[in-house]
Design a protein around this motif. Structure first.
Motif, PDB file in Angstrom:
ATOM      1  N   ALA A 157       0.832  -1.204   0.000  1.00 44.86           N
ATOM      2  CA  ALA A 157       0.000   0.000   0.000  1.00 44.86           C
ATOM      3  C   ALA A 157       0.865   1.253   0.000  1.00 44.86           C
ATOM      4  O   ALA A 157       0.550   2.240  -0.684  1.00 44.86           O
ATOM      5  N   GLY A 158       1.959   1.222   0.745  1.00 40.91           N
ATOM      6  CA  GLY A 158       2.853   2.368   0.783  1.00 40.91           C
ATOM      7  C   GLY A 158       3.524   2.617  -0.555  1.00 40.91           C
ATOM      8  O   GLY A 158       3.692   3.769  -0.971  1.00 40.91           O
ATOM      9  N   ILE A 159       3.901   1.538  -1.230  1.00 39.32           N
ATOM     10  CA  ILE A 159       4.480   1.679  -2.564  1.00 39.32           C
ATOM     11  C   ILE A 159       3.458   2.277  -3.518  1.00 39.32           C
ATOM     12  O   ILE A 159       3.772   3.175  -4.317  1.00 39.32           O
ATOM     13  N   ALA A 160       2.226   1.805  -3.448  1.00 42.12           N
ATOM     14  CA  ALA A 160       1.174   2.317  -4.321  1.00 42.12           C
ATOM     15  C   ALA A 160       0.941   3.809  -4.082  1.00 42.12           C
ATOM     16  O   ALA A 160       0.682   4.569  -5.024  1.00 42.12           O
ATOM     17  N   THR A 161       1.050   4.236  -2.830  1.00 40.75           N
ATOM     18  CA  THR A 161       0.856   5.646  -2.501  1.00 40.75           C
ATOM     19  C   THR A 161       1.916   6.526  -3.156  1.00 40.75           C
ATOM     20  O   THR A 161       1.631   7.652  -3.589  1.00 40.75           O
ATOM     21  N   VAL A 248       5.375  -4.898 -10.953  1.00 42.78           N
ATOM     22  CA  VAL A 248       5.576  -6.241 -10.403  1.00 42.78           C
ATOM     23  C   VAL A 248       5.091  -6.302  -8.958  1.00 42.78           C
ATOM     24  O   VAL A 248       4.425  -7.270  -8.547  1.00 42.78           O
ATOM     25  N   ILE A 249       5.411  -5.284  -8.178  1.00 45.76           N
ATOM     26  CA  ILE A 249       4.979  -5.263  -6.773  1.00 45.76           C
ATOM     27  C   ILE A 249       3.458  -5.233  -6.688  1.00 45.76           C
ATOM     28  O   ILE A 249       2.855  -5.947  -5.871  1.00 45.76           O
ATOM     29  N   ALA A 250       2.818  -4.423  -7.529  1.00 47.12           N
ATOM     30  CA  ALA A 250       1.356  -4.369  -7.524  1.00 47.12           C
ATOM     31  C   ALA A 250       0.756  -5.719  -7.882  1.00 47.12           C
ATOM     32  O   ALA A 250      -0.245  -6.150  -7.288  1.00 47.12           O
ATOM     33  N   ALA A 251       1.368  -6.416  -8.845  1.00 49.01           N
ATOM     34  CA  ALA A 251       0.866  -7.736  -9.248  1.00 49.01           C
ATOM     35  C   ALA A 251       1.080  -8.772  -8.156  1.00 49.01           C
ATOM     36  O   ALA A 251       0.247  -9.672  -7.970  1.00 49.01           O
ATOM     37  N   ALA A 252       2.187  -8.665  -7.423  1.00 48.99           N
ATOM     38  CA  ALA A 252       2.482  -9.642  -6.368  1.00 48.99           C
ATOM     39  C   ALA A 252       1.511  -9.515  -5.207  1.00 48.99           C
ATOM     40  O   ALA A 252       1.107 -10.520  -4.597  1.00 48.99           O
ATOM     41  N   GLY A 253       1.130  -8.299  -4.868  1.00 48.45           N
ATOM     42  CA  GLY A 253       0.162  -8.095  -3.795  1.00 48.45           C
ATOM     43  C   GLY A 253       0.711  -8.269  -2.402  1.00 48.45           C
ATOM     44  O   GLY A 253      -0.027  -8.115  -1.420  1.00 48.45           O
ATOM     45  N   ARG A 254       1.976  -8.581  -2.280  1.00 50.57           N
ATOM     46  CA  ARG A 254       2.584  -8.753  -0.960  1.00 50.57           C
ATOM     47  C   ARG A 254       4.085  -8.579  -1.087  1.00 50.57           C
ATOM     48  O   ARG A 254       4.672  -8.812  -2.132  1.00 50.57           O
ATOM     49  N   ILE A 255       4.703  -8.156   0.011  1.00 52.95           N
ATOM     50  CA  ILE A 255       6.154  -8.035   0.094  1.00 52.95           C
ATOM     51  C   ILE A 255       6.609  -8.797   1.324  1.00 52.95           C
ATOM     52  O   ILE A 255       6.115  -8.567   2.424  1.00 52.95           O
TER      53      ILE A 255
END
Length: 336
Positions: A157-161, A248-255
Motif C-alpha cells: 500500500a505504501g508503494i502504491a501511494t 511487479v509489486i502491484a501484481a504480487a500483492g505482498r512483500i
C-alpha cells in the motif's frame, strides 16, 4: 626559463603538447560516487590520461572460519552488502534451498520477488539522487532522495501511494533538456566489453537473471533494454526498471523479506542467481550437516568495475566523473 625547458622530459599529451600530469584522488566520500570507492585520475590539464579505481571496503571471505549455521551465513552476506542487502539475502536463501532440496511455496516466492523489486526501486532512486548531486541538479537529488526513503521499507500500500510521484519524477528527469545534454554520448560502452545489469542492457541487448524466473514471468516481468550504450541510455533504462518494478509489486500483492530455510542436518551443494539492482550475482554454497562449509560469490561490480578505464580515458574531468557514476558501482561487492 623557456617553456621548452619547463616541459622537457614531461609526457606528451594526445594533442602533441607536453604538460605536467598530476594525480587527483576522488573519494572515499566524493559526492556522486559511492562511499568507499577511491578513484584516482591522472589529469593532463583537465583531461583524464589514466585512471585507477579500488574499493576501500572490499568484501572478506564469506566463510573464513569454522562451518557456519545457515542463519549466520545469510545474515553475514546481507550485512556485507549494505547497498542491496535484501537481494543478497534472497540469493543466499535460494542457494541454500537448492543445496537442501527445499522449495519455498507460491506466496513466499511472490513476496520475495516483490521485496527484491522494492529494493531495486530504492536503489535506482538513490542512484538518481547521487547523479543529481554530482551534476548540480539539486532538485533531482532532493526529490529522488526523499522518495527513496519513502519506499525502501514500505508495504504494498505504501508503494502504491508513492507510485504516482515516482513515475512523475521519472518522466521529468528523462525529459529534462539539460540532463540529455549532460549525459548523451559520454561513457559509451560497446557490446564487446563484458558488462552486467543496466550497464549491459542499455546497449541494445544483454541479459537479466529474472528472465528465466517463472514467478516473475507470472507477475508480468519482461526484460527492458535501451539502445546507445551511453550514460543517458543507462539513466533511461533505470527509469524503465523503476516503472516495471512498481508494476511487479502491484501484481504480487505482498512483500516478504526472504526467510532462512530450515535445513536440519542436510548436506549438499547448491547454486543460485539473482538480478540485483546492479546486475546478476551468483552464489555457490556447500552444506555439511546443515552448516555452510564453502561459499563462492560473483557480483556485478566485479564485472563493471573493469569499465572505469574505458569510460574515463581522454574525457574532460566532469564527464569522467559522471561516466563513473553512471556505472553504479558498489565497493562492497569488490573482491579483496
Amino acid at each position: 626559463m623557456s617553456m621548452v625547458e619547463l616541459t622537457e622530459g614531461q609526457p606528451r599529451s594526445s594533442d602533441g603538447l607536453q604538460m605536467d600530469w598530476i594525480e587527483v584522488p576522488f573519494g572515499p566520500f566524493f559526492p556522486g560516487l559511492p562511499a568507499g570507492l577511491r578513484l584516482t585520475l591522472t589529469l593532463d590539464g583537465d583531461t583524464v590520461a589514466a585512471s585507477e579505481v579500488r574499493s576501500l571496503v572490499g568484501r572478506a571471505e564469506l566463510v573464513d572460519g569454522p562451518p557456519m549455521a545457515v542463519v549466520d551465513f545469510v545474515e553475514r552476506l546481507a550485512a556485507m552488502m549494505p547497498l542491496s542487502p535484501v537481494s543478497y539475502r534472497a540469493l543466499a536463501c535460494a542457494a541454500i534451498e537448492v543445496a537442501a532440496g527445499v522449495e519455498p511455496d507460491h506466496d513466499a516466492r511472490r513476496g520475495r520477488a516483490a521485496a527484491v523489486e522494492r529494493e531495486r526501486i530504492a536503489s535506482h532512486l538513490n542512484w538518481l539522487a547521487e547523479l543529481g548531486l554530482q551534476s548540480g541538479f539539486l532538485w533531482l537529488a532532493a526529490r529522488a532522495g526523499a522518495l527513496q526513503l519513502a519506499v525502501q521499507g514500505a508495504d504494498v500500500a505504501g508503494i502504491a501511494t508513492q507510485a504516482g510521484a515516482i513515475r512523475r519524477l521519472s518522466r521529468r528527469v528523462q525529459a529534462a533538456p539539460l540532463m540529455r545534454m549532460r549525459l548523451r554520448r559520454i561513457a559509451r560502452i560497446g557490446k564487446d566489453a563484458p558488462a552486467s545489469g543496466p550497464v549491459d542492457r542499455a546497449r541494445g541487448g544483454g541479459s537479466d537473471a529474472r528472465t528465466g524466473d517463472p514467478t516473475l514471468k507470472d507477475l508480468g516481468f519482461e526484460m527492458r533494454v535501451r539502445n546507445g550504450g551511453d550514460a543517458l541510455a543507462r539513466l533511461r533504462l533505470r527509469c524503465d526498471e523503476i516503472a516495471q518494478s512498481l508494476d511487479v509489486i502491484a501484481a504480487a500483492g505482498r512483500i516478504a523479506v526472504p526467510q532462512v530455510p530450515d535445513v536440519d542436518r542436510v548436506s549438499g551443494e547448491g547454486e543460485a542467481r539473482i538480478e540485483t539492482p546492479r546486475g546478476t550475482a551468483s552464489l555457490r554454497v556447500k552444506l555439511a550437516n546443515g552448516k555452510v562449509v564453502e561459499a563462492d560469490l560473483d557480483t556485478p561490480t566485479d564485472v563493471n568495475i573493469a569499465l572505469v578505464e574505458t569510460v574515463t580515458a581522454q574525457r574532460e574531468l566532469g564527464d569522467a566523473l559522471s561516466a563513473v557514476a553512471s556505472l553504479d558501482l558498489s565497493p562492497w561487492e569488490v573482491r579483496g
